[in-house]
Each structure stands twice: as structure tokens, then as C-alpha cells.
Enzyme design. Structure first.
Site, mmCIF file in Angstrom:
data_model
loop_
_atom_site.group_PDB
_atom_site.id
_atom_site.type_symbol
_atom_site.label_atom_id
_atom_site.label_comp_id
_atom_site.label_asym_id
_atom_site.label_seq_id
_atom_site.Cartn_x
_atom_site.Cartn_y
_atom_site.Cartn_z
ATOM 1 N N LYS A 85 0.832 -1.213 0.000
ATOM 2 C CA LYS A 85 0.000 0.000 0.000
ATOM 3 C C LYS A 85 0.868 1.265 0.000
ATOM 4 O O LYS A 85 0.676 2.159 -0.811
ATOM 5 C CB LYS A 85 -0.892 0.007 1.257
ATOM 6 N N ASN A 86 1.837 1.312 0.906
ATOM 7 C CA ASN A 86 2.621 2.547 1.039
ATOM 8 C C ASN A 86 3.568 2.766 -0.135
ATOM 9 O O ASN A 86 4.056 3.873 -0.332
ATOM 10 C CB ASN A 86 3.395 2.548 2.359
ATOM 11 N N CYS A 95 -5.731 13.082 12.160
ATOM 12 C CA CYS A 95 -6.384 11.824 11.815
ATOM 13 C C CYS A 95 -6.289 10.907 13.011
ATOM 14 O O CYS A 95 -5.945 11.330 14.105
ATOM 15 C CB CYS A 95 -5.734 11.197 10.599
ATOM 16 N N ARG A 120 -1.083 15.490 12.355
ATOM 17 C CA ARG A 120 -0.079 15.097 11.340
ATOM 18 C C ARG A 120 0.176 16.300 10.454
ATOM 19 O O ARG A 120 -0.419 16.451 9.393
ATOM 20 C CB ARG A 120 -0.584 13.886 10.543
ATOM 21 N N ASP A 165 4.310 1.117 11.994
ATOM 22 C CA ASP A 165 3.145 0.409 11.444
ATOM 23 C C ASP A 165 3.025 -1.030 11.945
ATOM 24 O O ASP A 165 2.037 -1.704 11.654
ATOM 25 C CB ASP A 165 3.192 0.413 9.903
ATOM 26 N N ARG A 212 -8.745 -0.505 4.600
ATOM 27 C CA ARG A 212 -7.905 0.493 3.926
ATOM 28 C C ARG A 212 -6.580 -0.127 3.479
ATOM 29 O O ARG A 212 -5.968 0.352 2.529
ATOM 30 C CB ARG A 212 -7.593 1.652 4.887
#
Ligand code: UD1
Length: 416
Positions: free
Chosen positions: A22-23, A116, A121, A304, A396
Site C-alpha cells: 500500500k505505502n 487523523c 499530522r 506500522d 484500507r
């Protein structure tokens, strides 16, 4: 609202493929704006964040379609540089479109992505860097407008090795005038993947993976076919899930060098890890010993993976701590884990965890992506039934969490 229903107590055993990262893919999708051409992204994960990114690009005038697991992006007919506010609010990482739009149009408008689930952030590093590249920036009622007539290469010394800011600068500089040098750049594998993608489009970028990245701007980039790297955080999550249930797992299509920071910790806890070419095998003994974790920018332990590790440490021997150095509000799962029988206390940015707790099933809420995944792991070992609500956070970033864990023998279902 959908929920996951998990009956705990099954030892995981089996083999999985790991999807694209994803990243890595989100900045790569943003980067396609620079090439005014057609790009084929293989191994693109079909996760919610990618779907939001597709919607944003479509609103800018791009044409996008799926060909099985390949995302085909045609950016030739871009007609807009204003990013849709409600979509930007849904996905904070849409900020990386700013650099790409500066490179493509010299103009962009985006709303403040705001705070968030992980706390405040800020985007000051992104904006300060663009200013150094001769971009005029104004903000009226939370709407940021950026414009430049000559996107100029610059020497940029980041105060902190921000992943997103490093990516934004790389994207803008790829088509800027002259040379840009980023000092104290983020060194994550996803930055290297972005460099590799840009180079395959014809950009001149070197140094990604080190603290200094050098970009020589070019006037034209072209379309390409690119295979995105496997998701090291999904791999880490499943390795931790196997350790959690004291099981055995084989993960295929991984990059072992991306996993070392995580597998080293799992080994210190007592797991046996075997690295083979593009695969990793973990087997866990019945008893694991707890260790302390401190999150840091790469190559330190990834933030993460912190929540998943916290769930695991609740079941290990001894009292341990996790110090979170990147995000101020990344302990939201503590209340949920404590409801399940964990004993975790927070002081400032450190969580103190008592080990060897027998967890029991509860109805709990995912409050962010990785925290949500960690609650699923807790459910795998909890006695009885665990219901995880607000699973949209988990979706997500995990394309197939139910299917993957079921393949390994977990008892997990989605209830609509
Ligand atoms: C990326 C990852 C996210 C990961 C994080 C850290 C993506 C899509 N997301 O997020 O999963 O958890 O890296 O590895 O790749 N900061 C500032 N000012 C800025 C930018 C950042 O103060 O302008 C601070 C942040 O508040 C945070 C720290 O720097 O405390 C790290 O943020 P950053 O590396 O930018 O993370 P993201 O790119 O948002």
C-alpha cells in the site's frame, strides 16, 4: 456496518502470498501524473486506499481501469488540479499528489488533510520544501493553493526524515529545473520503490535508501510497466499472527531484506525464522518471551507494526514496554485490548505491557488501520467470540485478511 466475527483458539498453519505494498503503490499512482502517458502497475493491491486514490485521479481527468491485478492509468488528459476535499479528508496520504501536480501543472489546490486517527499530522515539511523549490503557497480557510512558474531544483535539509515529504519532493523535483538534493531523506523501502518507478519512466533519481537523494529534473517522462514491491507490513502482520497462535507460517513473494527489523524481534522472542529466496518461514514455540520495542524511522522498528506487536506481547512472558516515537495517538487499541483481559498502561509515549494474559472475546472497535489488524490478532487467541467493529479501517490496507487468515485455519467471518 460490517464486522469481523472471530472464534479464538485455532493454531495458524499454512502458506500465503503477499500482495503489493500500500505505502509503495500510493506514491507510485501519484507519480503517474508526471508521465502524461499510460502506466501499467502490476501486483497493485485492491484496497480501499487505492480505490480512493483512483477516485481522486479520475476527478482530475485521468482514465483508470483494472486488468485483473494490474492497474492501468492513463494520465494523458488531465483537466484539473483541484483535489476533491471530501476525498482528501478520507485519505491523508493524498498529500503526495501535491508534488506530482506541481511537476505536471505547476499548480495545485488541496484542503488541509488535518489530524487523523494517529493524532496531529502536520504537513509543514512538505510545504517548506516546495517553497524552497520556488512554489508560492497561500492558505485561505484550510484550502492550500500552490503555484509556480519555474519549479526550481533546491537543496532541502529535512528536519525529520518524513516519508511523505521525501516522496513529495522526489515527485516535484523529477520534472523540476536543475538538481534537487534531499538531505536527511526517509530511507524506507517504499522510497526506493518510488525511485525505481520514476527511473523506469525516464527520471534521473539516485540515492534512495540512503539519507541523501539526488534528483536531476527532466522535461519528459514516459509510461511504463512496473511491479510494485510486496507489502512488508502485511507480511509482518501475518508473521505476528502466526507467532500469536504459536503456529507455523510460510510467506511467499516477500523481500527478506524488508522484513529483517521485524523478524529479528520475533527471533529474540523465541520464534524460529528461516529466510529463503523470496520466502520466509516462521515457527513459534509454545512459550515466547517478551522484549521491549522502540519505534523509529527505517531502518528502525516500524511504527506500522507496533500495534500488532503489542497484541503479541500481551501473550508473552514478562513485563515489557513499547515506546512510540513517530505518532502521538498510536495507542488507541490499549483500551480495547484491556477490555479483552490485557493489562497495559500508558505513560506519555510509552505503553507498559504485562505479559502472559489470557485474553477473552469481546466486542471491540478498530480505530485505525494497523490497530484494527492487531485487534483481529488478539481475537485469534481470545477465548470465545470476538467481534471487531469499524472494519473499514482495516480494509484500507488489507485486501484479503479474512481469506488469508481462514486459509491458515483461523475461524473468522465477515458479518454484514
Ligand atoms: C508514512 C506511511 C505510514 C507510516 C509513516 C511512518 C504512507 C502512505 N504512510 O506516513 O504508514 O506510519 O510513514 O513510517 O506511506 N511530520 C511533521 N511534518 C510533516 C510531515 C511529517 O511533523 O510535514 C511528522 C509526523 O507528524 C510524524 C512523523 O513526522 O510524527 C512521521 O511522519 P511521516 O514520515 O511523514 O509519515 P507519513 O508519510 O504521513
Amino acid at each position: 456496518m460490517s464486522q469481523y466475527v472471530i472464534t479464538g483458539g485455532r493454531r495458524l498453519e499454512g502458506e500465503l502470498q503477499i500482495d503489493g505494498s500500500k505505502n509503495a503503490v500510493l506514491p507510485i499512482i501519484a507519480a503517474t501524473l508526471l508521465n502524461e502517458d499510460i502506466t501499467y502497475i502490476n501486483n497493485c493491491p485492491k484496497i480501499l486506499d487505492v480505490k480512493i486514490m483512483i477516485e481522486i485521479l479520475e476527478q482530475l481527468g485521468c482514465h483508470i481501469e483494472w486488468q485483473e491485478q494490474t492497474l492501468v492509468i492513463d494520465t494523458r488528459h488531465l483537466s484539473n488540479y483541484i483535489l476533491n476535499e471530501s476525498l482528501v479528508k478520507k485519505m491523508r496520504s493524498s498529500i503526495i499528489l501535491l508534488g506530482a501536480l506541481m511537476g505536471r501543472c505547476g499548480e495545485a489546490q488541496i484542503s488541509q488533510p488535518g489530524g487523523c486517527q494517529l493524532g496531529a499530522r502536520p504537513i509543514n515539511l512538505h510545504l517548506e520544501a516546495l517553497k524552497k523549490m520556488n512554489v508560492d503557497i497561500s492558505e485561505v480557510e484550510g484550502i492550500i493553493h500552490c503555484k509556480t512558474l519555474h519549479l526550481q531544483g533546491a537543496k532541502i535539509n529535512l528536519k525529520f526524515p518524513s516519508v511523505g515529504a521525501t516522496e513529495n519532493i522526489m515527485l516535484a523535483a523529477a520534472k523540476g529545473e536543475g538538481v534537487t538534493i534531499i538531505y536527511n531523506a526517509a530511507r524506507e523501502p517504499e522510497i526506493v520503490d518510488l525511485q525505481d518507478f520514476l527511473v523506469s519512466c525516464g527520471a534521473k533519481v539516485e540515492g534512495a535508501g540512503t539519507s541523501t537523494i539526488l534528483i536531476q529534473g527532466v522535461t519528459r517522462l514516459s509510461g511504463t510497466t512496473y511491479q510494485v514491491i510486496p507489502d512488508r507490513i502485511i507480511a509482518g502482520t501475518y508473521l505476528t499472527a502466526a507467532a500469536m497462535t504459536r503456529g507455523t507460517i510460510i510467506l511467499n513473494d516477500v523481500r527478506n531484506e524488508h522484513l529483517v527489523t521485524m523478524t529479528e524481534k520475533l527471533e529474540m522472542m523465541g520464534c524460529q525464522i528461516i529466510h529463503e529466496k523470496n520466502r520466509v518461514i516462521l515457527s513459534s514455540p509454545k512459550v515466547l518471551k517478551g522484549i521491549n520495542i522502540i519505534t523509529e524511522p527505517h531502518p528502525g522498528f516500524p511504527t506500522d507494526m507496533q500495534s500488532q506487536m503489542m497484541a503479541l506481547l500481551c501473550t508473552c512472558q514478562g513485563s515489557t514496554f513499547i515506546k512510540e516515537n513517530l505518532f502521538e495517538a498510536r495507542f488507541k487499541i490499549v483500551d480495547e485490548l484491556n477490555k479483552m483481559g490485557a493489562a497495559i498502561k500508558i505513560k506519555d509515549c510509552t505503553a507498559y505491557i504485562e505479559g502472559e494474559k489470557a485474553l477473552h472475546g469481546e466486542t471491540i472497535c478498530a480505530k485505525d488501520l494497523r490497530g484494527g489488524a492487531a485487534l483481529v490478532l488478539a481475537g485469534l487467541v481470545a477465548e470465545g467470540c470476538t467481534i471487531v467493529k469499524q472494519i473499514e479501517h482495516i480494509e484500507r490496507g488489507y485486501q484479503n485478511i479474512i481469506l488469508d487468515l481462514s486459509k491458515l485455519g483461523a475461524h473468522i467471518q465477515e458479518r454484514k
